[in-house]
Design an enzyme around this catalytic site. Structure first.
Site, PDB file in Angstrom:
ATOM      1  CG  ASP A  80      -5.839   0.913   1.282  1.00 28.19           C
ATOM      2  OD1 ASP A  80      -5.240   0.941   2.129  1.00 28.19           O
ATOM      3  OD2 ASP A  80      -6.132   0.262   0.100  1.00 28.19           O
ATOM      4  CE1 TYR A 128      -4.997  -2.860  -4.520  1.00 32.23           C
ATOM      5  CE2 TYR A 128      -5.546  -0.955  -3.969  1.00 32.23           C
ATOM      6  CZ  TYR A 128      -5.392  -2.079  -3.610  1.00 32.23           C
ATOM      7  OH  TYR A 128      -6.260  -2.727  -2.325  1.00 32.23           O
ATOM      8  CE  LYS A 137      -4.095  -2.461   0.558  1.00 32.61           C
ATOM      9  NZ  LYS A 137      -4.423  -1.286  -0.242  1.00 32.61           N
ATOM     10  CG  HIS A 158      -1.757  -6.280  -1.306  1.00 36.59           C
ATOM     11  ND1 HIS A 158      -1.682  -5.796  -2.313  1.00 36.59           N
ATOM     12  CD2 HIS A 158      -2.854  -6.497  -0.838  1.00 36.59           C
ATOM     13  CE1 HIS A 158      -2.812  -5.630  -2.582  1.00 36.59           C
ATOM     14  NE2 HIS A 158      -3.728  -5.789  -1.896  1.00 36.59           N
TER      15      HIS A 158
END
Length: 302
Positions: free
Chosen positions: A46, A51, A76, A109
């Site tokens: 994931d 990120y 996401k 997200h």
């Protein structure tokens, strides 16, 4: 073994019951983390645009020596992508950055941009446009499944009102001491699998005395108890770690918590302090420019 077991999404696609979270693992290091996770038996990884490690995750998949199709890779769509064109560009951008022909799943997200998280504006129109972009990517085969993250009931209803393709998951904060039972039930009633991120409460539960005692009773670690708790609620846990031994430990949850003990765990005093992570919106904080800069700097140090 849980790492060999799958859930089935509402479109028939299978997804491993346990995934590896990669939040706060920087792009430089995450490739080796994914390689180690693959060695430990993980096939569900994931990540997210926010990120800043999507490219490294994909590099790790290629370096693992395991066929791409054996992995389930989730990313996401950025919380700030609240218009159609930006969402389309962001989806294609992830695929280009990761050098992949497809993603197994992409989810929105957050229903609100992070600096507006928990604000009054629910961004209904923007989310409908983002969902349209995801639906088109799904129809085009760019993603095999689409879903939501951090969406509350009213946000879910807005998507369902406009959806041609129903969302397949809702990824939410869910752990001992903070389990949104009503939201979980509602998401499941609407045909979504619920994924639980931060199942160990960003590490805070490791020092929780009642949870420590319960783990001792079962002869397991606190992290194992936390992962098993989510699983017994029908959730898909996404523990984050960069350490191989922790990956192995988190995947070794071949035990059952009794119904009586599950009731005790469900009633554990709510977690309100997440330490340094408390500034993050998902943990109750409010992002501003200063905290956003701190978050980005921290992500590169970890």
């Amino acid at each position: 073994m849980i790492l060999n077991e799958n859930y089935k999404l509402n479109n028939g696609i299978e997804i491993p019951k346990l995934g590896l979270g990669t939040w706060f693992i920087n792009n430089k290091d995450v490739s080796q983390v994914v390689v180690d996770a693959a060695k430990a038996g993980y096939r569900h990884i994931d990540t997210a645009q926010a990120y800043r490690n999507e490219a490294g995750v994909a590099d790790g998949v290629r370096a693992s020596g395991i066929k791409r199709e054996e992995f389930f890779i989730t990313s996401k769509l950025a919380a700030e992508a609240k218009d159609y064109k930006k969402a389309v560009k962001s989806i294609d951008g992830s695929l280009q950055k990761m050098k992949l022909d497809y993603l197994d799943m992409m989810i929105i997200h957050s229903p609100q941009p992070w600096t507006k998280f928990r604000g009054q504006d629910r961004y209904f129109e923007g989310n409908a446009m983002a969902w349209r972009a995801l639906e088109e990517a799904y129809t085009a085969g760019k993603v095999r499944a689409i879903g939501l993250s951090n969406f509350e009931k009213e946000d879910i209803d807005n998507i369902l009102k406009h959806a041609k393709v129903k969302p397949m998951v809702n990824q939410v904060l869910a752990h001992i001491g903070n389990t949104p039972f009503d939201l979980i039930d509602y998401s499941q009633e609407k045909g979504m699998l619920v994924e639980g991120y931060s199942p160990v409460a960003h590490g805070v539960l490791l020092n929780n005395k009642p949870v420590q005692e319960m783990a001792k009773k079962y002869g397991v670690t606190v992290a194992q108890l936390c992962v098993r708790y989510d699983l017994q609620l029908g959730l898909l846990p996404l523990p984050k770690t960069s350490k191989f031994n922790h990956m192995v430990n988190n995947g070794d949850v071949d035990f059952n918590i009794t119904e009586e003990d599950m009731k005790i765990l469900k009633a554990i005093e709510p977690i309100t302090d997440y330490g340094d992570a408390s500034m993050m919106p998902v943990y109750g904080g409010q992002l501003n420019l200063k905290s956003m800069v701190k978050m980005v700097v921290s992500s590169f140090k970890n």
